[in-house]
Design an enzyme around this catalytic site. Structure first.
Site, PDB file in Angstrom:
ATOM      1  N   LYS A   1      55.808   8.548  25.412  1.00 55.79           N
ATOM      2  CA  LYS A   1      56.513   7.387  24.856  1.00 55.79           C
ATOM      3  C   LYS A   1      57.851   7.817  24.261  1.00 55.79           C
ATOM      4  O   LYS A   1      58.006   8.972  23.862  1.00 55.79           O
ATOM      5  CB  LYS A   1      55.657   6.767  23.729  1.00 55.79           C
ATOM      6  CG  LYS A   1      54.421   6.031  24.190  1.00 55.79           C
ATOM      7  CD  LYS A   1      53.678   5.440  22.986  1.00 55.79           C
ATOM      8  CE  LYS A   1      52.406   4.737  23.405  1.00 55.79           C
ATOM      9  NZ  LYS A   1      52.619   3.541  24.239  1.00 55.79           N
TER      10      LYS A   1
ATOM     11  N   ARG B   1      42.262   1.945  28.487  1.00 52.06           N
ATOM     12  CA  ARG B   1      41.319   1.445  29.495  1.00 52.06           C
ATOM     13  C   ARG B   1      40.456   2.579  30.054  1.00 52.06           C
ATOM     14  O   ARG B   1      39.318   2.343  30.469  1.00 52.06           O
ATOM     15  CB  ARG B   1      42.085   0.699  30.594  1.00 52.06           C
ATOM     16  CG  ARG B   1      43.076   1.538  31.336  1.00 52.06           C
ATOM     17  CD  ARG B   1      44.119   0.715  32.075  1.00 52.06           C
ATOM     18  NE  ARG B   1      45.145   0.169  31.182  1.00 52.06           N
ATOM     19  CZ  ARG B   1      46.160  -0.599  31.571  1.00 52.06           C
ATOM     20  NH1 ARG B   1      46.297  -0.914  32.840  1.00 52.06           N
ATOM     21  NH2 ARG B   1      47.035  -1.047  30.702  1.00 52.06           N
TER      22      ARG B   1
END
Ligand code: BES
Ligand code: MN
Ligand code: ZN
Length: 504
Positions: A280, A354
């Site tokens: 990020k 996920r």
């Protein structure tokens, strides 16, 4: 320490702060009117001279050293339209008292809510919910602030609420206070910095805080998860020095039989999300300490349920990992076999939530055969784009489960908005080389794609809902019953959902 709330009869104190309720149209309540006689009509005069104060919800007017009494302050508190004074309005009014008492620099205050004809709540529920709002709003996370100036420190410690039904109000409040304990547990965990809170310390917190309440806590480390084939979960944590943990909590509220299907709550516990090799940007990366907000909410809900001795059997499963880039980190392009046997092509290591949930959800279903599973996860930036910080996204396999959760949402003020769980989003998750890929590669619909991914790990017989709480786990400003910072989102919601649907 949060504000301590108590309930007393209508005996008014001689000293200190007294807060009187004023309903819409400058109407004083019964107790206030009686007391006003002793004050030679001071309150009535004040209201007559007050040009702006109308008694609208949340308005306040402070009298300092009121003549004819030894009180330090009398505050007139606008209650608004009685017909609109429901549970959430009462909680908000209570929340407003925290700032008031602190701004007066006082330790305690006495509130006279003066229940009026037509109030949308019973007298005891009005008192209890005002207290709940005060308690929730008074939370602070100051443990690392060693140089806080005395004038910046909050003074408020206690609120007494005067009501003729003090005993009944206390009974109701006793239950709400346990829910607040759960919310605060979640807020504490979410507030902790990522050097202090990591998978092992999260597991420790579960043990140390929940075991005494009668919750069984079991912690699986990497070796045990490896044996179970939980490779998509382990792959996320493999770039971190910190060992990944799966924490399993069992609360039996149906007596000692330990029978019956549990409700299972699953949480994303990424204690820090750098993105991994798909790293990020530096700016704002600190926010990713709250990427364990889903797991935090599961822990807080377990505390609330056990604390109030809920009559439901509820298990919690949280997947705790740290997503870091290093020489051993997973790479974009890796193909990993999940516990379900399905292979996953990892195209973006930042779509890690996920991956850990895939195995945690599968483990929960495989092991406990629950009829209903609800997961909470700070899963996608896309849900923040869609709903901002006000609503969490709700996805469900059945409309009846969605409706139950929406009803609990309305009752608690923890807002949910239903989003599509639809096969059209599955298509975009198809991989050329594995059973499924972890990102769609498309531009929009990221939260729905993530939900579609998760559904691949839900058995056909399981009723399942997924809450994408990326936008609601953290508040950048004060709002309603939540101070700025960790919200504890999901605890009141799930507690209410279980109370309404699984304790019958
Ligand atoms: N933890 C983030 C999602 C998030 C974003 C939580 C903002 C809280 C606030 C999640 O792991 C993530 O990085 N998601 C990616 C997915 C993408 C790579 C498909 C995102 O939303 O950008
Ligand atoms: Mn991520
Ligand atoms: Zn994440």
């Amino acid at each position: 320490m949060p504000i301590k709330v108590s309930f007393t009869d209508l005996q008014l104190p001689k000293k200190g702060v007294v807060i009187f309720a004023v309903y819409d149209g400058k109407k004083l309540g019964k107790t206030a009117l009686e007391h006003d006689k002793k004050l030679d009509g001071l309150l009535a005069n004040t209201l007559e001279n007050a040009n702006r104060f109308k008694g609208k919800k949340g308005e306040m007017l402070t009298l300092v050293s009121p003549a004819g009494s030894m009180l330090s302050h009398i505050v007139l508190l606008g209650m608004g339209d009685p017909a609109k004074l429901d549970t959430l309005a009462a909680q908000e009014l209570g929340a407003g008292l925290v700032g008031l008492i602190n701004s007066l620099g006082e330790k305690s205050a006495l509130l006279v809510p003066d229940w009026a004809e037509g109030v949308a709540l019973s007298e005891e529920a009005l008192a209890a919910n005002i207290g709940f709002g005060t308690c929730l709003k008074s939370y602070r996370f100051d443990k690392y602030r060693t140089t806080l100036k005395p004038e910046d420190k909050p003074t408020a410690e206690r609120l007494a609420i005067a009501t003729p039904v003090a005993k009944e109000a206390l009974t109701l409040y006793g239950r709400l206070e346990k829910v607040a304990d759960g919310v605060f547990f979640t807020r504490d965990l979410v507030s902790e910095p990522p050097n202090v809170l990591y998978p092992a310390t999260m597991a420790d917190a579960a043990r140390s805080q929940l075991a005494d309440l009668g919750v069984e806590v079991e912690v699986l480390g990497e070796a045990e998860m490896k044996k179970l084939g939980m490779n998509t979960l382990l792959a996320v944590g493999q770039g971190s020095e910190k060992e990944s943990k799966l924490v399993v909590m069992k609360y039996y509220g149906q007596g000692k039989t330990k029978a019956g299907d549990p409700v299972v709550l699953v949480g994303k516990g990424v204690t820090f999300d750098t993105g991994g090799i798909s790293i990020k940007p530096a700016d704002g990366m600190w926010d990713m300490k709250y990427d364990m907000g889903g797991a935090g909410a599961v822990l807080g809900t377990m505390m609330a349920l056990a604390g109030r001795k809920a009559k439901a059997t509820v298990f919690g499963v949280i997947a705790c990992v740290e997503n870091m880039p290093d020489g051993n980190a997973q790479r974009p392009g890796d193909i990993v076999t999940s516990m379900s046997g399905q292979t996953v092509e990892v195209l973006n290591t930042d779509a890690e939530g996920r991956l850990i949930l895939a195995d945690a959800l599968w483990y929960a279903q495989d092991k406990f055969k629950p009829k209903v599973v609800v997961d909470l996860a700070t899963l996608t930036g896309a849900i923040v784009v869609a709903l901002g910080n006000h609503f969490a996204g709700l996805y469900a396999t059945t409309q009846s489960l969605a409706d139950q959760l929406l009803t609990a949402s309305k009752a608690t003020g923890e807002r949910l908005w239903q989003m599509p769980l639809d096969a059209v989003y599955d298509k975009e998750m198809e991989s050329d080389v594995a059973d499924i890929k972890n990102i769609s590669g498309g531009r929009g619909g990221g939260s729905a794609n993530a939900a579609a991914f998760l559904r691949k790990f839900i058995k056909p017989e399981t009723e399942w809902a997924h809450l994408d709480i990326a936008g609601t786990a953290w508040a950048n400003k004060d709002q309603g019953v939540t101070p700025k910072g960790a919200v504890g989102f999901g605890v009141r919601l799930l507690d209410q959902w279980i109370a309404a649907n699984h304790e019958g």
